[in-house]
Enzyme design. Structure first.
Site, PDB file in Angstrom:
ATOM      1  N   ILE A  23       0.837  -1.204   0.000  1.00 54.43           N
ATOM      2  CA  ILE A  23       0.000   0.000   0.000  1.00 54.43           C
ATOM      3  C   ILE A  23       0.875   1.258   0.000  1.00 54.43           C
ATOM      4  O   ILE A  23       0.612   2.221  -0.719  1.00 54.43           O
ATOM      5  CB  ILE A  23      -0.933  -0.003   1.236  1.00 54.43           C
ATOM      6  N   SER A 146      -7.005   0.052  10.411  1.00 53.78           N
ATOM      7  CA  SER A 146      -7.521  -1.100   9.672  1.00 53.78           C
ATOM      8  C   SER A 146      -8.961  -1.315  10.128  1.00 53.78           C
ATOM      9  O   SER A 146      -9.324  -0.927  11.251  1.00 53.78           O
ATOM     10  CB  SER A 146      -6.704  -2.349  10.009  1.00 53.78           C
ATOM     11  N   TYR A 161      -2.663  -7.725  16.401  1.00 55.32           N
ATOM     12  CA  TYR A 161      -2.909  -6.794  15.292  1.00 55.32           C
ATOM     13  C   TYR A 161      -4.181  -5.989  15.537  1.00 55.32           C
ATOM     14  O   TYR A 161      -4.190  -4.765  15.436  1.00 55.32           O
ATOM     15  CB  TYR A 161      -3.024  -7.596  13.989  1.00 55.32           C
ATOM     16  N   LYS A 165      -4.449  -1.872  16.087  1.00 58.08           N
ATOM     17  CA  LYS A 165      -5.155  -0.984  15.156  1.00 58.08           C
ATOM     18  C   LYS A 165      -6.285  -0.217  15.857  1.00 58.08           C
ATOM     19  O   LYS A 165      -6.560   0.932  15.525  1.00 58.08           O
ATOM     20  CB  LYS A 165      -5.683  -1.791  13.968  1.00 58.08           C
ATOM     21  N   THR A 196      -2.126  -7.111  -1.230  1.00 57.45           N
ATOM     22  CA  THR A 196      -0.727  -6.646  -1.176  1.00 57.45           C
ATOM     23  C   THR A 196       0.121  -7.843  -0.743  1.00 57.45           C
ATOM     24  O   THR A 196      -0.433  -8.882  -0.383  1.00 57.45           O
ATOM     25  CB  THR A 196      -0.534  -5.548  -0.106  1.00 57.45           C
TER      26      THR A 196
END
Ligand SMILES: NC(=O)c1ccc[n+]([C@@H]2O[C@H](COP(=O)([O-])OP(=O)(O)OC[C@H]3O[C@@H](n4cnc5c(N)ncnc54)[C@H](O)[C@@H]3O)[C@@H](O)[C@H]2O)c1
Length: 254
Positions: A23, A146, A161, A165, A196
């Site tokens: 990204i 995210s 994660y 976020k 990605t």
């Protein structure tokens, strides 16, 4: 002409962390196409990104930086000020993801994810904010969050994660309020599944499990995030701060 006034970034210096691939690479090219000089801060070389920027008629350079190391970030911003004289836009994009259930992952692994995704963005925001305030730069900081900061992905477990976020979204609001009087805007971007290297290497069975959960039944392309970043970077979003812009094919609606 009108679009140039609201979205054009001519004369601006834009910093993109983690811009060597994924990204960050595509957004770096988009910022350059909109007229900004783009500085890539990443752990790994960004030759391919710089080539794409140059092919698009833009300009930029790379500074090897680890966003988790304050000294590395401070030095990078010193170089930018000496070389470019300003820091107007920061796209705080560097990040890592770990798919492991909580009892399997170690506490150290949790710390490593939070260190890059949250503390790294804090270190970069703080260094940029310091320069913006000292030089009265009315800047824009865009923190990569995210959809995982608002929902819990299934079927993979990625507690570190998701937690990192969610914290990015609220850190963004906190900085937006704290720096509003300095005319610094701080917003976050929350993509859904984007194709990605981070997600393309994901096993096929996992992606097959995701598709029915995405109302648009496909992953997004990095190019589909660029207009949202351009909006947050420039004059178009002059009264937008502390917002989380969600670009997720409607995933978080259901
Ligand atoms: N791909 C997705 O589906 C998706 C969805 C939502 C959010 N995001 C977020 O977007 C961002 C970019 O993701 P991507 O898919 O392009 O990932 P990617 O793995 O392709 O790119 C991540 C980049 O961050 C850099 N990086 C990692 N740790 C670093 C550090 N300590 N210092 C400097 N650079 C570092 C890497 O070198 C790489 O260039 C991440 O923050 C990610 O969490 C991705």
């Amino acid at each position: 002409m009108y679009l140039d006034e609201i979205f054009g970034l001519k004369g601006k210096v834009a910093v993109v962390t983690g811009g060597s691939r994924g990204i960050g690479q595509v957004v770096a090219e988009g910022l350059a196409r909109a007229g900004a000089e783009v500085v890539i801060l990443s752990r790994s070389q960004a030759d391919e990104t710089l080539q794409k920027i140059s092919d698009a008629g833009g300009c930029g350079y790379f500074i090897k930086t680890d966003v988790t190391v304050e000294e590395s970030v401070t030095q990078a911003f010193q170089v930018i000020m000496e070389r470019s004289g300003s820091v107007d836009i920061v796209f705080n994009n560097a990040g890592v993801c770990l798919h492991k259930d909580t009892l399997e992952a170690t506490v150290e692994e949790f710390r490593q994810v939070v260190d890059v995704n949250l503390t790294g963005e804090y270190i970069v925001s703080r260094a940029a904010g310091k320069i913006m305030i000292k030089n009265d730069i009315h800047g824009s900081i865009i923190n990569m969050a995210s959809m995982s900061g608002s929902i819990v992905n299934i079927p993979q477990w990625q507690c570190s994660y998701n937690a990192s976020k969610a914290a990015v979204i609220h850190m963004t609001r906190s900085l937006a309020v704290e720096w509003a009087d300095h005319h610094i805007r701080v917003n976050s971007l929350s993509p859904g599944y984007i194709a990605t290297p981070m997600s393309v290497d994901t096993p096929k069975e996992l992606k097959d499990a995701w598709m029915p959960l995405i109302p648009m039944h496909r992953m997004g392309k990095p190019e589909e995030l660029v207009p949202a970043v351009l909006y947050l970077a420039g004059n178009a979003s002059g009264y937008t701060s502390g917002s989380d812009v969600v670009v997720d094919g409607a995933y978080t609606c259901v």
